[in-house]
Design a protein around this motif. Structure first.
Motif, mmCIF file in Angstrom:
data_model
loop_
_atom_site.group_PDB
_atom_site.id
_atom_site.type_symbol
_atom_site.label_atom_id
_atom_site.label_comp_id
_atom_site.label_asym_id
_atom_site.label_seq_id
_atom_site.Cartn_x
_atom_site.Cartn_y
_atom_site.Cartn_z
ATOM 1 N N ARG A 85 23.992 -9.103 62.667
ATOM 2 C CA ARG A 85 23.882 -9.861 63.922
ATOM 3 C C ARG A 85 24.056 -8.926 65.124
ATOM 4 O O ARG A 85 24.917 -8.059 65.119
ATOM 5 C CB ARG A 85 24.969 -10.951 63.956
ATOM 6 N N CYS A 143 24.636 -9.344 69.182
ATOM 7 C CA CYS A 143 24.832 -10.202 70.353
ATOM 8 C C CYS A 143 24.373 -9.396 71.554
ATOM 9 O O CYS A 143 24.923 -8.321 71.831
ATOM 10 C CB CYS A 143 26.296 -10.587 70.516
ATOM 11 N N LYS A 198 28.219 -6.380 62.754
ATOM 12 C CA LYS A 198 28.067 -7.197 63.966
ATOM 13 C C LYS A 198 28.197 -6.294 65.200
ATOM 14 O O LYS A 198 29.226 -5.628 65.385
ATOM 15 C CB LYS A 198 29.156 -8.283 63.958
ATOM 16 N N PHE A 237 33.665 -7.614 66.818
ATOM 17 C CA PHE A 237 32.520 -6.709 66.642
ATOM 18 C C PHE A 237 32.904 -5.396 65.958
ATOM 19 O O PHE A 237 33.993 -4.868 66.155
ATOM 20 C CB PHE A 237 31.904 -6.383 68.013
#
Ligand code: SAM
Length: 276
Positions: A101, A103, A78, A149
């Motif tokens: 993922r 962000c 992440k 993260f």
């Protein structure tokens, strides 16, 4: 008539490049946004008169800001990317099969829209299903995250206007909290030859929240001729900065370039007042 784009490196140094035409100009809530066609570097994105990226050399910056932290991390699933409205960093992050993922937090929607239209080579991956986009201030966003993260990549504009708060001790403290215990952060930090005070202040501010802080470099022609610095910080003491994985079909990053990028010439160590 010849058109030249002039950028101020310091109060005493200007760099210039020849422009064929301006393709777009507009003003967002945050900044002046322009796209120009240059002779040497091809299409360039310019925010408040400062070149952000160019078609000809963007791969150097984007590969180095993404692949250095992500190949050092054991398993980056992440990733938070702050800024990066042109999309180049996201494109590189998505080359890591471990990444589930991303962000993406960009404050200025106009930069994304303009990049989609004029820089499809960079912005083309912004619609990938692994990307979660937030149009908001990265400073506020990071404050609200805890141990979320594996990596944080700060691909911001220079420390002026909305980006100013991304270069502070308070922000780096919040970023450390937003990372998992083995998380890694990287920050673009400008050319140390011209901006030694900026890099010293970034380095000192990051040291307050991270046990490991290291500098690495790449030469990126449109960001001045001098080597450009990135600051890498890890929440865990990091003895080995070697890459754990290889990546195929890149144009700049290799495991050898990665290792060599961490070598700091003695005059820079002295100028930046660092030991490592
Ligand atoms: N590679 C570039 C460089 O070093 O010049 C930076 C590229 S990217 C276009 C920088 C982006 O950071 C801009 O689009 C800007 O809008 C965004 N930005 C500035 N401050 C921000 C903030 N506080 N939160 C999120 N994004 C921000």
């Amino acid at each position: 008539m010849e058109l030249w784009l002039t950028e101020r490196e310091t109060d005493h140094v200007l760099t210039k490049c020849r422009i064929d035409r301006t393709l777009y100009q507009g003003r967002s809530k945050y900044q002046h946004v322009a796209v120009v066609e240059s002779r040497e570097y091809g299409r360039m994105l310019v925010l408040d008169g400062i070149v952000q990226t160019s078609i000809r050399d963007e791969f150097i910056y984007h590969e180095m800001i993404a692949h250095v932290p992500l190949t050092i991390h054991p398993r980056p699933e992440k990733v938070l990317v702050i800024g990066a409205g042109d999309g180049g960093t996201i494109r590189e992050v998505l080359k890591h099969p471990e990444v589930k993922r991303v962000c993406h937090v960009e404050i200025d929607e106009m930069v994304i829209e303009v990049s989609r239209q004029y820089f499809p080579e960079l912005a083309g991956m912004l619609d990938d299903p692994r990307v979660e986009q937030h149009i908001t201030d990265g400073i506020q966003y990071v404050k609200e995250q805890t141990a979320a993260f594996d990596a944080i990549i700060i691909d911001s504009s220079d420390p002026l206007g909305p980006a100013e708060g991304l270069f502070t001790e308070a922000f780096y403290g919040d970023a450390a909290k937003a990372l998992k215990p083995d998380g890694i952060m990287v920050v673009q930090a400008g050319p140390p030859f011209y901006l030694p005070k900026l890099i010293r202040s970034i380095y000192r501010a990051i040291e307050k929240s991270f046990p490991t802080v290291r500098l690495y470099f790449a030469s990126i022609p449109t960001y001045s001729a001098a080597p450009y610095a990135f600051v890498l910080a890890s929440r865990r003491p990091l003895d080995d900065i070697a890459p754990r994985r290889e990546l195929a079909n890149l144009r700049y990053w290799t495991p050898e370039i990665h290792r060599a990028a961490f070598l700091v010439p003695p005059f820079l160590k002295e100028m930046l007042e660092i030991d490592g």
